[in-house]
Each structure stands twice: as C-alpha cells, then as structure tokens.
Design a protein around this motif. Sequence first.
Motif, short mmCIF file in Angstrom:
data_model
loop_
_atom_site.label_atom_id
_atom_site.label_comp_id
_atom_site.label_asym_id
_atom_site.label_seq_id
_atom_site.Cartn_x
_atom_site.Cartn_y
_atom_site.Cartn_z
N ALA A 196 0.82 -1.26 -0.14
CA ALA A 196 0.05 -0.08 0.03
C ALA A 196 0.83 1.13 -0.06
O ALA A 196 0.14 2.35 -0.39
CB ALA A 196 -0.89 -0.06 1.05
N LEU A 197 2.27 1.08 0.39
CA LEU A 197 2.88 2.20 0.34
C LEU A 197 3.17 2.77 -1.22
O LEU A 197 3.76 3.86 -1.37
CB LEU A 197 4.35 2.02 0.85
N ASN A 198 3.26 1.76 -2.10
CA ASN A 198 3.38 1.99 -3.54
C ASN A 198 4.81 2.58 -3.78
O ASN A 198 4.89 3.50 -4.66
CB ASN A 198 2.49 3.06 -4.13
N ASP A 199 5.62 2.00 -3.24
CA ASP A 199 6.98 2.46 -3.49
C ASP A 199 7.85 1.26 -4.06
O ASP A 199 8.26 0.21 -3.50
CB ASP A 199 7.82 2.62 -2.01
N PRO A 200 8.34 1.65 -5.33
CA PRO A 200 8.80 0.46 -6.17
C PRO A 200 10.24 -0.08 -5.46
O PRO A 200 10.78 -1.30 -5.59
CB PRO A 200 9.50 1.20 -7.36
#
Length: 1009
Positions: A143-147
């Motif tokens: 859910a942080l959407n950090d690659p």
Amino acid sequence: MYVPTCSPSSSVSKSASAAILRAARVRFASTISSSSPSSILSSVSRSFVSPSVSKPSSFITCRSFKPSSAVRSLRCSVPRWSHGVDWRSPVSLRAQIRTAAPVIERFERKIATMAPEHPYKGILTSLPKPGGGDFGKFYSLPALNDPRIDKLPYSIRILLESAIRNCDNFQVTKNDVEKIIDWQNTSPKLVEIPFKPARVLLQDFTGVPAVVDLASMRDAIKSLGSDPEKINPLVPVDLVIDHSVQVDVARHENAVQANMDLEFKRNNERFAFLKWGSTAFHNMLVVPPGSGIVHQVNLEYLGRVVFNTDGILYPDSVVGTDSHTTMIDGLGVAGWGVGGIEAEAAMLGQPMSMVLPGVVGFKLSGKLRNGVTATDLVLTVTQMLRKHGVVGKFVEFYGSGMAELSLADRATIANMSPEYGATMGFFPVDHVTLQYLKLTGRSDETVAMIEGYLRSNKMFVDYSEPQQERVYSSYLELDLAGVEPCVSGPKRPHDRVPLRQMKDDWHSCLDNKIGFKGFGVPKEEQSKVAKFSFSGQPAELKHGSVVIAAITSCTNTSNPSVMLGAGLVAKKACELGLEVKPWIKTSLAPGSGVVTKYLLQSGLQKYLNQQGFHIVGYGCTTCIGNSGDLQESVASAITEHDLIAAAVLSGNRNFEGRVHPLTRANYLASPPLVVAYALAGTVDIDFEKDPIGIGKDGKSVYFKDIWPSTEEIAEVVQSSVLPEMFKSTYEAITQGNAFWNQLSVPSSKLYEWDPNSTYIHQPPYFKDMTMDPPGPHGVKDAYCLLKFGDSITTDHISPAGSIHKDSPAAKYLMERGVDRRDFNSYGSRRGNDEVMARGTFANIRLLNKFLNKQAPKTIHIPTGEELYVYDAAMRYKSAGQDTIILAGTEYGSGSSRDWAAKGPMLQGVKAVIAKSFERIHRSNLVGMGIIPLCFKPGEDADTLGLTGYERYSIDLPKKVSDVRPGQDITVTTDDGKSFTCVVRFDTQVELTYFDHGGILPYVIRNLAK
C-alpha cells in the motif's frame, strides 16, 4: 520509560504525553482506539503482552485506575501459543472478565484519549479469511506504492514492517522508516535504526543472571524511591531450562532419570529461583528442565511466524541470549543472539539500536549427493561465509536449491550463523515452511493465516512463480552437488576438513606447532601407546583415540534425517558384528521428546543403545561442555602419557577447553559420523581405505558397508516422523515433572537474597547508585592485565564448564563448605557474581602472551609474580590501578555470554584494545561500561612495539556530547609511545549507555523518573 503516577483529576499534559511516547516501545503502534480486556490479564507464568499494539501495561499504576487483586490475577483467554491449545478454564475465565469489564472499559476510554494518531494508519489493511470474515488487520507494505520495497531482501522487509508498525515519531520516526526503504543506499553508510523484537528468548545459563539482574534492579529502583513493579518485562519472554543437565551417567538404560536426579540435586536453588521469577514477573514463561533444547523447542513450538494480537497481524521476531537463536531463521522468523544485558533492556521496553545491516545473497542450486548430510552442508557454508566476511551482516538464502532442502536442513544452516559470523542466516517463508508448520502441529487455520498475511505483505516466496529480482550487498553461490562429507576441527568450527583428507590432516596437526591446527607433538612421540585396565579388561589409547562420542546439540538433533541416519549406521554396525569400545563415553541427548518418539517408532533406538548411545537427557550436554567426567582409568591414561585425545560431537562449537578439559582435539561431525568414529575408535583413519573394524564373520568392515543411502534415510523419515508426535509432546510441555512441580517458591515481588547462597547472589552493579549519570571515563596509567593473540573466545574469557579444583572459584566454594563433587559448572553458577568474577579468564587453555604456556594466569607487572588472573586483577583493583586488555582479531567470538563482559568489569578492566571484536561481545562490553577500541588497519600490539608491560592512558573527552561513534582516540604509554585507535561505540545510543555507566543503570534511571 515509565509513566509517572497521576491523580484522578489530573489532565494529560504535553509532558505526560511525551512520557507516554517514551514508554511506547511496546505500545500504541496501531490505530486501535481501545485495548481488549485480555491486555491486562495475566496467566500462570505471564501476561501475554505484545510489543506490536497498543498495550497500556505501564499505566496500570495511575491513581485514576486501581484494579482489585481479583482483576490483577485474571488469566489470559488468548491461547499462549499459536497451536490452538488453551490451558485455562473458559467458564471461570468468562466470569472473571464480566466482573472486571466495567473498570477495564473506564480505563480503556482514559487511555484511548491519550493515544496519538498513527503516522501510517492509511495503510492499515484487512486480511480476509477464505471462508468469510477476516483474520485481522496489518500494515501493508504494497500500500506504500514504493517500487524500492520490491527489491528489498526479505529480511530487511521484516525490519521495515516493524518500523512502520511501531512508528510514533519519537522512538521510531518516519525518517527511520525511510532509511530502511532506501536500504540499498543507506546500508553502506552504516546508518542507525531502532528495532523492536516481538519477543525475547532465554536459556537457563543466561536466564538465571538475567532474572538476577531484574530482581536486583527492583531493589535499586526501590532505593531510588520508585516503584519496584516498574521492573517487569513488556514483551513476551520464553525461558527454556536446557543447559544444566550433565552426562554423569552414560551407556545405561536409566541414564535419563539418573542424570535428571543429579541435575535437580545440584540446581535445586537455581530452579526455585527461576520458578520464583516466573511468578514474580509478568509476561515470563519458564519451560521446565527435561523438555528439550531451547532452539529446538523454539523451532517446533514457540515460533509463531506471524503474530495475531488483538486483530493486528505482524511478523514474529525474536532476540535471544544464546547466539544460536538464529536457528529460528530457518523457519522464516527473524531472530538473532544478543547479550544478556541487551536482552534485559529489550524486555523492559528499551529500543534496540542497530546499524542497518548489509545483506549477503547466498544462492543455492543443485542437490546434495547421495550420502551427504545437512551437517556436511553447514560446515561447508560456514567455511565459505567465514572466508567471504559477513560479521554484522544478514545472510539471505535463495535459489532453486531451496526446494531440495527440508526445513530441518535450513534450520541447521541458520543455527550456525554465529560460527560463520553473520547476525542472521535467513530463509524466507515458502511452501516448505508451511509443510513443516503443519507437521509440527500448528493448526490449519493458523497456517492459512500465516500464508495469507505473508503473501499479502510480499514476505512469502513462491518458487512456482517468476521471481522479482532482489538487490543484495554482495553475492555468493553454492552448487549443492559439490558438497562432500566433512568434519571441522580440531579447535575451531570453521576449520573444515574433507573426510577423505582427515587422516592426512590429523598427522599434519600432530606435526604443526601449537596453534589452531597444531599440537606440536615430536615425531618420536606420535606413535606411543598408553595401555591400561578398564573395568578389568585390557585397553589402550593413542594420539587421536576417541574418548567422547556425543550426538548432541540443537544444530543436529532437530533434524530427523541425520538422527535417523545415525540410527541406521548403528543398525548396520550391529548386524555386521561391530561394537563401540566400552571406554569411549558415548551419549545421545535429543533436543526434544519428539526425537525419542520417532527413534522408537523407527525401531532404531535399540541399535543405538547396543552401541552405547543411550539417551542421557534432554538438553545441550556435551555441546556446552556438560560432558561429565571421563572414567578415572581413561583420564589417568590421557594425563600420564600426555595424549592428544579426541572428542567427536554433532555440536556447533569445538573451542579449546569447551567440550572437556582432557580432549584437546574436538571435531564437529554429523550424528551418523559420530557413530562411525565411535566404532572406529580414532580420528586417525582414512574411511575410504582403512577398515573400521572386523565383523562377526572375521572380515574387514569398511565405512561404505555401514553408511546409509539418502533414499534409505528418506524412507525411514517418511514412515517415522508423524504430526501426532509433536502435538502430544508439546501439549504436556508446561506441566513440568515431579521434581519441578514440588519446588516451593515465595510469592514476594522482591527477592529475599540469601547471603550464604553460592548460586544466587545480589550483584554489586547498582550499589550506591544515584539518579545522576556518572559520565564518560577515560583511562589513566593502566596496567595491561592480559595480552592475547587472535580468536580469544568467550569460552576463554568466561568458561561454562567444570570448575578446576585449584582455581580461585574452587577456593571460594570450598571456603563456604561446598564439596568438590558439588562444584557443578561455571555456567550453572552465573547467578553468583563472586563465583563468576573468579571464573573470568579461568579457562585452563588460556594462552596469554605474558606466559609461554596455556594457563589461567598472568604476570602481575609491579611485582613480576605469576598469579591467577583473578588474583592479579584484585591486586590492581585494591591498589586503585586501572587495567586494560590487549587482543588480536575476533576477540570475544563464540557464545553470546554476558559474563564475558560482566566478569572483566568486576575485575576492574576499563578498556579492551583489539584488532576486531565479535559483534555481540563488543555490545556486551559497552553494556557494562567497558571501552572497546580497535587498532587501525594494519596495526596491532606487535607492529606498534607494545610489550604489554607499559602503562596505558586513553584520552577520552570528559563530556559524552564530545564523543562521536567511531571517532579516533589517542592512546599513550608511559614510555613515550602514542597510537590512534577507533572507539567502538557504534551508535549514539551506545554512547548514552556509556555515559550512564552501562545499559542497565540507564534503564533504571529512566524508569525511576
């Protein structure tokens, strides 16, 4: 830190909120607005408090909430472990909860108004159950959407989840979270992060001094005018009593009972003290003696993999006071060893400050060849990683070869992380893990929750799917097909010897000068034979004769393949008419009752018995040095003829003086090889060419004739290792035994110290303590107490084994009426600082450069006298003279032994200057207020011309604010030498501990505020 008491009418001020945040090491990590009633309930042994969610345990003393004694004695309705077993009565429990509910609700409303909003509440996500409803909520990494997260090693993701869940922007900040997410860039910079383990694991050798410290801290905090009840573990603490049983009786059907009788006779006072601790302190479970080895019990039973506490899901993680806590890494649980001092602070809610580690990616491919064991593999991996250099790093295993390793094989590799130097040897959870959880009795629903959570949070490896490429700090690769049978020794676990080279290596060791691979035996003496009488029959020993053969240690006894493999070797030997010589002390010490059940189920235990490998007890035994005495005629033959006698054990450590004082050669081997070497009776053998013995048909029997195939072992494992064995074993684990249940202990919260006790003694660490920190100390005109070379282990510094009859500790005990036969071991007397200070540097194999021999002695420089180290240290101390120690590389390697720091501190040592330190020992030195210093690269005592006879001054700033982690410090001597060292305070937190005189005084002062 502890929240001050408050009146019912007082409002929550900003300062009070700050105090709450300071106390929030284990609390307010989620957006839950209230706590369940179970959050203040206690079981027989502990209150089940989680370090992950909002738990107001420290607020119970606020005057606005005074629960009745009935409420305080409530038992937790949540099962203690994740195995679906509830030990409490649900009927009486419900009635108690109804009684307590109104006051609990008022308390929860009060606490809810204090709870800050969680910085990451936006990623709190529900985990649905397959059949409807949900398991609970979790902090979602996707859910942080950090690659960047997708490329993180799995072990680092566990640190990240913990930081997110526990983020309060005080002790854990959003900046800490960002450091971990950006691991690829921040790790090389050695940045500092806080970590909050989910639980703490102890064994009794380290557990007794930990509980002694806690009890003493209660006295100290009371003397400072504060509440002793503030000293209580705030995270779950599991203490398994497994280090006390000794192999007094071997090769006998009744050995287990006989050794347990002696164990309780010797340790009655220690065990009663631990039982008192389990009732006096909340949140502490004590697993009684005779249950198994701590790490096997942790693997088979205590390990949760995923916690579900009050509807919040999070990964299990653990720090333990035994360095082999890393065994749980094989289950996908992040765990490692810490010093007892660090563990005590973690119990009391202190953040663990650590350097964000690099991660070595270790790729496995291929498959082990027929007849090669997991022990052969781990000894190979240990040698590879030692050569690569992994101290202070995580090692993470991956690759196609993972599918070929059972969970027990993985646990074997993870177990020996301390031997290869890594903080962890981590195996991420995959389908093999889930199969093991089901085998060991975890419920289907629990396993489904574990899999669902880890998949949803990108912590599960599915090798049937394409793998996302992960980034590692460095890379290694091993083709499993290249592993060959081997042993390690004769003095260090990473000195691997291929089995085919063993005979040649042994002769080289006899020839070589004294060192890690040498005994310095003249050629003309290498073939001598000592003839003697054993129980009326003729016997003989030579250099290399095996006198101890022990199937022991958590490293191997948790692995059914090698244990049943040992049984098959014994069976084939019996059928061929081979027999172990009666003067060899053979023993089998399983890591849990499950092992006994599958050895009996397979029918192989009777063959082990025929070869003398009767079960002697459920504990560490020979691996920790509790090997017991050798028969007197054997001991006399060794000493009178100065023989290099050998021990072969399936353990993880073989340092000098550890296994037995009379076995100078000690080899680590798989359980089947232990049996093979016992049958051969010597390590001076080439198993490919030399016969092991003569069979009943008069023909020579060779190694290949008794060695089972991989397929044979697999068949027996499949038919003999059953889930019901784990369930039945662990259903009864907390019920204890007759000895344990008969122990009577007081109900007092403050321990009543007995000044005459030689086991439990109030330590002097907090004597005359005030609320003001003493500040940092330098060193002025110190004498050198000891000058060492490389690889001085914690076994050299603080031995765990037998107490020598002429030692200062023996003198102390005899002066107090303790008979020599009741000395017990140093490990068992770690609750008494008087014994342990005298036992520091008491290893008879200690090699001090001031002397040209191995002895627990040194030179008292002012007089030139040769004295026991303790006696010399006391002379310096009584004269008001500081001392330091000079050392080489790997100082303090071996067990995570806090007494290896406590002992030198009590002897008056102010600093240790070494080429390098073992990770845990360096931390322990800091925790006890001793300055760790490292020579600059390329320098050491010899290159600098230091004889050790100089007097040393260490110029340290008088204000802790003027000291930086890792800064250069000047050391000068009285003869005009000057050199620069690096001060090994590695974090700002460690500097704070040093300012307070150690970690425990720091904790006391903060809790007392």
